[in-house]
Design a protein around this motif. Structure first.
Motif, PDB file in Angstrom:
ATOM      1  N   ILE A 481       0.858  -1.192   0.000  1.00 18.58           N
ATOM      2  CA  ILE A 481       0.000   0.000   0.000  1.00 18.58           C
ATOM      3  C   ILE A 481       0.891   1.239   0.000  1.00 18.58           C
ATOM      4  CG2 ILE A 481      -1.734   1.270   1.303  1.00 18.58           C
ATOM      5  CD1 ILE A 481      -2.657  -1.456   2.407  1.00 18.58           C
ATOM      6  N   GLN A 482       0.621   2.169  -0.911  1.00 21.91           N
ATOM      7  CA  GLN A 482       1.453   3.359  -1.020  1.00 21.91           C
ATOM      8  C   GLN A 482       0.804   4.615  -0.420  1.00 21.91           C
ATOM      9  OE1 GLN A 482       2.147   3.256  -5.322  1.00 21.91           O
ATOM     10  NE2 GLN A 482       4.295   2.737  -4.901  1.00 21.91           N
ATOM     11  N   ARG A 483      -0.545   4.781  -0.542  1.00 23.91           N
ATOM     12  CA  ARG A 483      -1.202   5.998  -0.057  1.00 23.91           C
ATOM     13  C   ARG A 483      -2.681   5.705   0.229  1.00 23.91           C
ATOM     14  NH1 ARG A 483      -0.287   6.416  -5.494  1.00 23.91           N
ATOM     15  NH2 ARG A 483      -2.146   6.573  -6.831  1.00 23.91           N
TER      16      ARG A 483
END
Length: 500
Positions: A481-483
């Motif tokens: 998950i990045q953002r």
């Protein structure tokens, strides 16, 4: 004394841990007069277990090579470890032997490592003997083990020696081929032939009939005679057993007590007289990409071909390469080609061994196992040859590592030294892997188990005085998950009847 190929016998002593393999090797050397006193594993003075880590833990970690002379035959014995963590050592020993001696604890019978090693021997189609140990123990179940072997492995066990009693009443063994008894010797003495007591004659006659039937399996003429007459002479039994064992049709079974020095003369006589020699045994050559592997017979004729079956380091002699000579003869002070890279290797001194004791020899003949010192480029599984443009032998098939640990030197200045040692050990033991993971920025050491890795790290710590930190290796996730994100959706639910 020089030996020719047909006078050689190569045997690996294998089995489950704590079955008594190292003590058996010790007693065989004693019976043959190689050593004057057999030592216990607990004493830390055995011929086979001579490294510091083996002495400290009272277990075999490395396959140890020794030899003895019996009835004008040279018998090479590998004492192989019993733990699956050190299976790489067993593979080296099996590859260079024409036969295995499976040691069973008479109190436990067939155990898990017995099964795994047996399957490996089946894959190689190698003959094997079984020695049932610890008949002096009250909990011995030796009488049930042959049937257990038959059921678990679908083999044909036949007793070559049978016990006289068990536990406190154990008196010795009866050699079924010779028809002689060997009573338990007094301390410091060796077994001697004697007449079979009357109370054991019925058991002997029954075992003799079964053994003659097994011998008849080896030769059609003997089979016809056995069917017609119901018995064979001693010479015919030896002849039939020789053929049947070489073709892996039977499993000869021996009984005894290693700590009491009992049952070993019958075992050595059988190996010297009946066990297969390396002569005409088959080795595989590596084929091209579009062709199958070819075979070559072990023979004193032809150009030199030798396989590096094991590598190790010695404090005084340097790098040691254990060689199985396949064809021709390897002479000291000669040059050979390493077919792995095409470079020349200078052969200096050659040795045979009794544990860590190296005995210098002038040559090694086809079928023999010996040691070459200080070969700069040779590694385990390399093929050495007197000519360059020939096919190499098939490499040893080692399993992939199953246990990994991230390692790092506590002091950064010691990192290079640690890496050098672990890389060297990985070259010697092909079940080890030491690599830098660029994604996780960790050095990862992999092996066959936690015991395997811990022993290696302890060895590095003690020899190089390096403090090593260990950790569970990181996992390099390919997705994460990045953002934060938002989304809407409509949930429709039908609660009424048709059409609503």
């Amino acid at each position: 004394m020089d030996f020719i190929t047909k006078q050689l016998k190569n045997v690996t002593i294998a089995g489950h841990g704590q079955a008594g393999k190292t003590r058996l090797a010790e007693q065989l050397l004693y019976v043959a007069g190689v050593i004057t006193k057999p030592e216990s594993v607990e004493s830390g003075k055995t011929v086979s277990d001579y490294t510091a880590e083996e002495i400290e833990r009272h277990i075999s970690i490395y396959a140890s090579l020794s030899h003895l002379v019996w009835k004008d035959k040279k018998l090479n014995f590998w004492d192989a470890p019993g733990s699956s963590d050190f299976v790489g050592e067993v593979i080296s020993a099996f590859r260079s032997s024409e036969m295995a001696l499976m040691l069973l604890d008479g109190r436990n019978g067939v155990q898990i490592e017995t099964i795994k090693l047996w399957r490996d021997l089946d894959r190689r189609n190698k003959p094997r003997l079984v020695f049932i140990n610890r008949l002096e123990e009250e909990r011995s179940i030796a009488e049930t083990i042959p049937q257990d072997l038959r059921e678990k492995f679908s083999c044909e066990p036949c007793s070559v020696s049978i016990p006289m009693g068990k536990g406190d009443s154990y008196e010795g063994v009866i050699d079924v081929i010779k028809g002689k008894a060997f009573f338990v010797p007094a301390d410091g003495e060796k077994e001697k032939e004697a007449d079979i007591p009357e109370k054991y004659m019925a058991a002997f006659e029954e075992a003799r009939g079964i053994l003659a039937g097994a011998a008849a399996e080896g030769d059609d003429d003997l089979f016809v005679k056995f069917i017609d007459e119901g018995e064979l002479t001693q010479e015919e039994i030896i002849h039939g057993l020789t053929i049947a064992l070489e073709n892996n049709r039977i499993v000869p079974v021996f009984a005894g007590s290693v700590v009491k020095n009992s049952g070993l003369v019958s075992l050595l006589d059988f190996i010297a007289d009946i066990a297969p020699s390396p002569e005409n045994a088959l080795e595989k050559l590596k084929g091209d990409a579009d062709e199958d592997a070819m075979t070559i017979k072990i023979s004193p004729e032809g150009n030199l071909t030798a396989l590096v079956v094991k590598s190790s380091s010695d404090q005084f002699s340097g790098r040691l390469s254990y060689l199985k000579i396949v064809t021709g003869t390897l002479n000291a002070d000669s040059e050979v080609f390493n077919l792995a890279d095409g470079r020349k290797e200078k052969i200096g001194k050659l040795y045979t061994s009794v544990g860590k004791k190296l005995i210098e020899v002038k040559k090694l003949v086809a079928g023999d196992i010996g040691i070459a010192a200080k070969l700069p480029n040779a590694k385990t599984s390399d093929t050495l040859s007197s000519v360059q443009n020939v096919k190499p032998l098939i490499k040893l098939r080692h399993p992939e590592p199953v246990f990994s640990m991230a390692v790092s030197a506590k002091e950064k200045k010691e990192e290079d030294k640690m890496n050098e040692l672990l890389n060297r050990f990985s070259e010697e033991d092909r079940t080890l892997s030491f690599q830098y993971n660029a994604e996780t920025k960790q050095n990862v050491l992999s092996g066959m188990g936690e015991l395997h890795i811990n022993i290696l790290l302890d060895k590095v710590r003690s020899t190089a005085k390096i403090t090593i930190d260990t950790a569970v290796p990181r996992v390099a996730y390919r997705e994460t998950i990045q953002r934060k994100a938002q989304a809407e959706y409509t949930h429709k639910k039908q609660s009424g009847g048709h059409g609503q």
